[in-house]
Design an enzyme around this catalytic site. Sequence first.
Site, PDB file in Angstrom:
ATOM      1  N   ASP A  69     -55.928  -2.740  -9.488  1.00 33.87           N
ATOM      2  CA  ASP A  69     -54.913  -3.425 -10.279  1.00 33.87           C
ATOM      3  C   ASP A  69     -53.563  -2.768 -10.039  1.00 33.87           C
ATOM      4  O   ASP A  69     -53.483  -1.549  -9.846  1.00 33.87           O
ATOM      5  CB  ASP A  69     -55.258  -3.377 -11.770  1.00 33.87           C
ATOM      6  N   THR A  70     -52.534  -3.585 -10.067  1.00 28.03           N
ATOM      7  CA  THR A  70     -51.173  -3.102  -9.850  1.00 28.03           C
ATOM      8  C   THR A  70     -50.307  -3.482 -11.047  1.00 28.03           C
ATOM      9  O   THR A  70     -50.334  -4.627 -11.498  1.00 28.03           O
ATOM     10  CB  THR A  70     -50.578  -3.701  -8.565  1.00 28.03           C
TER      11      THR A  70
END
Length: 200
Positions: A69-70
């Site tokens: 995830d970013t």
Amino acid sequence: MSGESHPLFVLASRSPQRRRILELLGVPFVVERTEVGEEQRGEPRAVAIANACRKARAVRADLPVLGADTVVALDGAVLGEPNDAGEARSFLARLAGRTHTVTSAICLRTPDGEERIAERSARVAFRKLGARDIDWYVASGEWRGRAGGYAIQLRGMALVERVEGDPTAVVGLPVAALLELWPGLVHCEPLAPLQGHGHG
């Protein structure tokens, strides 16, 4: 599957840029798209880790599962994926001429449920942007499905003045962090037993 070798792991992601990074590394994997509710509020690093783990846990497989995830954060507030063009325009206007932080977290989950977690951050400075610049980028549609409303590896590179830190963290899959958890990955070696890395 990437390549013709037996896959080493499952990538739990809809992200084409994450797939591309792994393909460039030459490692064999399969993709399983996940649809999980993502946190959008909280301390950015914790949000990224929580979302990466949710994605990894959403897949049941006999292979290790990689979730990622970013998170884009400005002044400590998370800027998620814009819901529409108006919100994308708002995000870009807030980022213009300022420096923000991008954190990418990964969760490597083994078939027996062990989780290895790592993350990397980078600071991204945007150029000063006028309304014409923002309108040009929003019209491209590239903001869709992108944390913070931009993709640095595509047209979004025109928005950026400089990057300080791991550039692959900005794209969405921090390679150094992944190899910290799985040192033999680029040599197509199976995941070794835990030796002091990550968290369970």
